[in-house]
Each structure stands twice: as C-alpha cells, then as structure tokens.
Design an enzyme around this catalytic site. Structure first.
Site, mmCIF file in Angstrom:
data_model
loop_
_atom_site.group_PDB
_atom_site.id
_atom_site.type_symbol
_atom_site.label_atom_id
_atom_site.label_comp_id
_atom_site.label_asym_id
_atom_site.label_seq_id
_atom_site.Cartn_x
_atom_site.Cartn_y
_atom_site.Cartn_z
ATOM 1 N N GLY A 1 0.806 -1.221 0.000
ATOM 2 C CA GLY A 1 0.000 0.000 0.000
ATOM 3 C C GLY A 1 0.833 1.262 0.000
ATOM 4 O O GLY A 1 0.516 2.237 -0.696
ATOM 5 N N THR A 2 1.893 1.281 0.771
ATOM 6 C CA THR A 2 2.712 2.498 0.871
ATOM 7 C C THR A 2 3.331 2.841 -0.483
ATOM 8 O O THR A 2 3.288 3.993 -0.935
ATOM 9 C CB THR A 2 3.808 2.313 1.940
ATOM 10 O OG1 THR A 2 3.167 2.002 3.178
ATOM 11 C CG2 THR A 2 4.665 3.549 2.092
ATOM 12 N N ASN B 1 -8.563 3.482 8.245
ATOM 13 C CA ASN B 1 -7.917 2.356 8.921
ATOM 14 C C ASN B 1 -8.116 2.361 10.430
ATOM 15 O O ASN B 1 -8.080 1.324 11.071
ATOM 16 C CB ASN B 1 -6.421 2.329 8.595
ATOM 17 C CG ASN B 1 -5.760 3.671 8.744
ATOM 18 O OD1 ASN B 1 -6.176 4.648 8.130
ATOM 19 N ND2 ASN B 1 -4.723 3.738 9.559
ATOM 20 N N GLN C 1 -7.952 -0.494 3.163
ATOM 21 C CA GLN C 1 -8.799 -1.059 4.224
ATOM 22 C C GLN C 1 -10.196 -1.403 3.718
ATOM 23 O O GLN C 1 -11.018 -1.908 4.481
ATOM 24 C CB GLN C 1 -8.885 -0.094 5.413
ATOM 25 C CG GLN C 1 -7.572 0.150 6.122
ATOM 26 C CD GLN C 1 -7.074 -1.052 6.931
ATOM 27 O OE1 GLN C 1 -7.780 -2.026 7.150
ATOM 28 N NE2 GLN C 1 -5.826 -0.977 7.373
ATOM 29 N N HIS D 1 -1.303 -7.722 2.445
ATOM 30 C CA HIS D 1 -1.308 -8.303 3.797
ATOM 31 C C HIS D 1 -2.521 -7.924 4.622
ATOM 32 O O HIS D 1 -2.703 -8.425 5.732
ATOM 33 C CB HIS D 1 0.002 -7.996 4.538
ATOM 34 C CG HIS D 1 0.197 -6.591 4.991
ATOM 35 N ND1 HIS D 1 0.062 -6.224 6.293
ATOM 36 C CD2 HIS D 1 0.540 -5.477 4.319
ATOM 37 C CE1 HIS D 1 0.312 -4.923 6.404
ATOM 38 N NE2 HIS D 1 0.615 -4.454 5.215
ATOM 39 N N THR E 1 12.655 -7.354 -10.671
ATOM 40 C CA THR E 1 12.071 -8.684 -10.881
ATOM 41 C C THR E 1 10.849 -8.873 -9.982
ATOM 42 O O THR E 1 10.882 -8.545 -8.794
ATOM 43 C CB THR E 1 13.131 -9.774 -10.576
ATOM 44 O OG1 THR E 1 14.253 -9.527 -11.426
ATOM 45 C CG2 THR E 1 12.588 -11.174 -10.830
ATOM 46 N N CYS F 1 1.297 1.762 11.642
ATOM 47 C CA CYS F 1 2.472 2.541 11.234
ATOM 48 C C CYS F 1 2.792 3.616 12.260
ATOM 49 O O CYS F 1 3.864 4.186 12.254
ATOM 50 C CB CYS F 1 2.240 3.187 9.888
ATOM 51 S SG CYS F 1 1.731 1.993 8.688
HETATM 52 C C1 LIG Z 1 -5.294 2.926 4.648
HETATM 53 C C2 LIG Z 1 -3.906 2.373 4.508
HETATM 54 N N1 LIG Z 1 -3.131 2.777 3.491
HETATM 55 C C3 LIG Z 1 -1.896 2.320 3.311
HETATM 56 C C4 LIG Z 1 -1.350 1.395 4.170
HETATM 57 C C5 LIG Z 1 0.053 0.905 3.944
HETATM 58 O O1 LIG Z 1 0.035 -0.392 3.404
HETATM 59 P P1 LIG Z 1 1.346 -1.306 3.485
HETATM 60 O O2 LIG Z 1 1.473 -1.755 4.904
HETATM 61 O O3 LIG Z 1 1.065 -2.436 2.543
HETATM 62 O O4 LIG Z 1 2.489 -0.493 3.041
HETATM 63 C C6 LIG Z 1 -2.113 0.939 5.261
HETATM 64 C C7 LIG Z 1 -1.528 0.018 6.249
HETATM 65 O O5 LIG Z 1 -1.900 0.013 7.409
HETATM 66 C C8 LIG Z 1 -3.428 1.429 5.430
HETATM 67 O O6 LIG Z 1 -4.189 1.045 6.445
#
Ligand SMILES: Cc1ncc(COP(=O)(O)O)c(C=O)c1O
Length: 414
Positions: free
Chosen positions: A97-98, A178, A206, A228, A264, A352
């Site tokens: 996600g990040t 989240n 989410q 994940h 890759t 995070c």
């Molecule tokens: C709304 C939201 N965006 C982005 C992320 C980041 O995802 P990742 O952990 O796969 O980098 C999260 C992770 O908690 C999330 O809840």
C-alpha cells in the site's frame, strides 16, 4: 494461534522499546486485522511451488521463466476482476500500500514535469498519503487542500466546493479509514472531480475484502491495495492505473510492469495475492454477515459493562470488522500492553504510528481532545475471529480497564 510473548514497558516514557518476556503458552485472540492479517492457508499453498521448484524469472524466455510469467499474468487477471478493471494491464504490482500511494501521487506529479497546482485530500488519510503530500508540499511540488471530517469521522461534504477549484490537479481520498473503519462518502466528490477532469486516486487498502470495489463505479484513475490486509503476505500490493492516465515510474530498472515499476517480480507473493483476491471476491457477501454481529457484540458488551466508554465513529457507516473505542481515564499504550499480556492483540492506532507518542491525527480531526485520543483502542476482527474469541475477550477487557483506572489519578478522584 499458538504460543505468544507478552511485552512490558521498561519505563513509563519508553513507548517504542519493550522488554520481551516469555509468557506462558496461551492462545492469542488476534483483534488487529487492520494492522495485518494471517496468510490464508489456500494462499500459502498456492505460493509454495513458486518458492521451491517453480523459481524461474518471469522475464526469462525458457520454460521455467514462462511458467512464472503465466502465473503472474493469471494473478493480474484475478486482481483486475477483483476491482472491476477493464484490462489486466491496468494493474501494476508493487511492494504494498505504501509504495502504491507513493507511486500514485508522486508518479502523477513527475509525469506532469511541473509542480501540481493543488491536491485535494482529507484530514484523516493514512501516513502513506499524508506524509507523501507533506514532503511534496515542503519541496514546493504541490499545494495541499484538506477536506475536514465530521465528529463521526466522515468527510464533510459541505466543504467540498471550497476544496475543489479550477486549478485542482489531483484528488486523493481513502475509501475506508484504517483507524475507525468509517466508509468515506467519496462518490459525489469523485463525480465533481471527474467533471473537472481532475485525476482521482483512492487508497482502498482497508476497503478490500470488506466492501465491494469497482473502479468504474467509483470513477477513479488510480487505486491502491495491499496484500497483507487481505490474507496475502506482506510486501505485495497493486496500483490500478486507468488506461490513459499519465503516470511516471518511481523505480527505474528493467522493463517490468510495462516500464512502470522496474525490478524482478515477487512471483510467489503475486500468486498469493491473486488467490487472496479470488477468495475475498467469493466471500464478500458472506463475510460481513458473519463478522458484523461479532463486532457488534463486542461493542455492545463493552459499552454496557464499562462506564465512560464510547465508539469513535459510531454515527458513520463503517466496515463490518472495525470498532474504535474510547475508554476514558485509561492510557491506550498501557491498555495494548496489558491486553497483550492476557493474550489479546489490539492496537492503539494505525500500525504505522504505534510507538509514536503523538495522539491519533484521525481522532483529533474528529474533534476528540488529546486525552481522549490517547485513551482510544482499535479492535479489528477478521475471517479467523470466532464468537468464542469475542466472548473470552470481553471479561478480560473489563478487568483490564478496571485495573488501569484504579491507578489513574483522575479516576480515583471520581
Ligand atoms: C489505509 C492504509 N493505506 C496504506 C497502508 C500501507 O500499506 P502497506 O502496509 O502495505 O504499506 C495501510 C496500512 O496500514 C493502510 O491502512
């Protein structure tokens, strides 16, 4: 979930570093699925061959490589079907996600070759969007306009017009929060943005597996997902990029992902994500019917058995698995640790941000004062949560709150 370890704090100020102590073997009641989910058995099974014998590089021309290529493309088609994309080529595999959020926002800015005039976002975005915009704004690459939320954590739609102007280049708004599980009412804002020809990104991390996602119905150009949170492994995700959307790669190297993300491919994780997406699609209508009553039971019992509690975001439409509860006269770091020692995994905010002594920006944006934001806990259920888990957790939560309050100076005065 097997044996677990309990963590204790070294000192009251030591929020980030915990002393790990062995706890007796106890079953963990895992109520932190918004932080991450266990890998589903079907996902792991599908991944295993690609971690062992089928190790070919998808870019290799020989048979071993082509087997991996086929598996990657099959997974791409599954992800496209999961979000209603017209063409599997609109899916870029990323590390999660990040990265997807970074690619969506920075990739849009770089593709224009000049600073974005204005980016419209909200006050409750995940740090993967929030911090990207903060950095871009700091470097003079954009001007950020934030839509506030109501006390229930919903986008304040009345503020929409002031946040969408003729010079808006990009709108980035999450689908589901989240921390609170609030489903954001983005439709009208997205329609207004589309009419103005603004590029639209949504962080759907989410939302995946909890509400239906259809990129055409949403009218988005860019959409982020993370494996994940969906029963796939960590380190895999996607960015959906609507055909014709201007986007520049951030990771240069080989020509993988049609030159949009070099490196890759993580074949096993991609295969796992494909299976997780298929499972989520199959279970989308049944999962909320099973999980929501458990979440509601947890909320009802906490609110009725523990005084001075409230659900943050109760007035909004929320996903079935999340509840964020304020336990006045407690400290959420102490709560997380005390519950952990009793075998219950919960969270004091976004994963995070845990270890961060700052109160949740989401709860502050909803108007909670700092002390209440510091006294709120997120419980997030998942496909493996049972009624027995919830029934076991409730009395343990009640006694934990009583213990913590018994040492709280303001509670004692009451
Ligand atoms: C709304 C939201 N965006 C982005 C992320 C980041 O995802 P990742 O952990 O796969 O980098 C999260 C992770 O908690 C999330 O809840």
């Amino acid at each position: 979930m097997g044996s677990s370890q309990a963590r204790v704090r070294n000192s009251p100020n030591d929020v980030g570093t915990y002393l790990t102590v062995a706890a007796e073997d106890m079953k963990t009641i895992y109520l932190d699925h918004n932080a991450t989910t266990p890998i589903r058995p079907e996902v792991l099974e599908a991944m295993m061959p690609f971690l062992k014998d089928e190790f070919g590089n998808p870019s290799s021309l020989h048979q071993l490589g082509q087997k991996s290529r086929k598996a990657v493309e099959e997974a791409r088609a599954k992800l496209a079907a999961f979000i209603g994309a017209d063409d599997p080529n609109e899916i870029i595999f990323t590390s999660g996600g990040t990265e997807s959020d970074n690619l969506a926002i920075k990739g849009t800015a770089v593709a224009r070759g000049k600073p974005l005039s204005k980016v419209t976002t909200s006050t409750v975005e995940h740090s993967a969007v929030r911090r990207v915009l903060f950095q871009l704004e700091k470097s003079g690459w954009c001007q950020v306009s934030k839509i506030p939320v109501t006390s229930a954590g919903c986008l304040d739609k009345s503020a929409r017009e002031t946040h969408l102007s003729p010079d808006t280049d990009l709108v980035t708004l999450m689908l589901v929060n989240n921390e609170t599980g609030v489903i954001q009412p983005v439709e009208e804002i997205f329609i207004a943005a589309r009419e103005k020809g603004v590029t639209i990104h949504t962080d759907a991390v989410q939302a995946a597996g909890r509400i239906p996602i259809d990129v055409n119905q949403l009218g988005v150009d860019l959409l982020s997902l993370s494996g994940h949170k969906l029963g796939a492994p960590k380190g895999i995700g996607i960015l959906y990029v609507r055909k014709g959307t201007r986007l520049e790669a951030l990771i240069h190297g080989g020509s993988q992902e049609k030159n949009r993300r070099g490196g890759t491919e993580n074949v096993a994780a991609i295969v796992g994500l494909g299976v997780a997406a298929d499972l989520a699609r199959e279970e989308l209508s049944a999962a909320p019917r099973r999980i929501e009553p458990l979440r509601n039971l947890l909320e009802k019992e906490i609110l009725s058995q523990i005084p001075k509690t409230a659900v943050n975001g109760a007035g909004a439409t929320r996903v079935c698995n999340t509840t964020n509860i304020l336990f006045e006269f407690t400290d959420n770091t102490q709560m997380v640790m005390a519950l952990d020692m009793k075998g219950i995994s919960v969270s004091n905010g976004s994963a995070c941000a845990s270890g961060n002594p700052e109160p949740s920006h989401v709860l502050l944006a909803m108007g909670l004062p700092q002390d209440k934001a510091h006294a709120s806990i997120r419980f997030s259920l998942g496909s493996d949560t049972t009624k027995e888990d919830i029934e076991t957790a409730i009395p343990l939560i009640v006694t934990t709150v009583q213990q913590i309050r018994s040492n709280h100076p303001l509670w004692k005065e009451k």
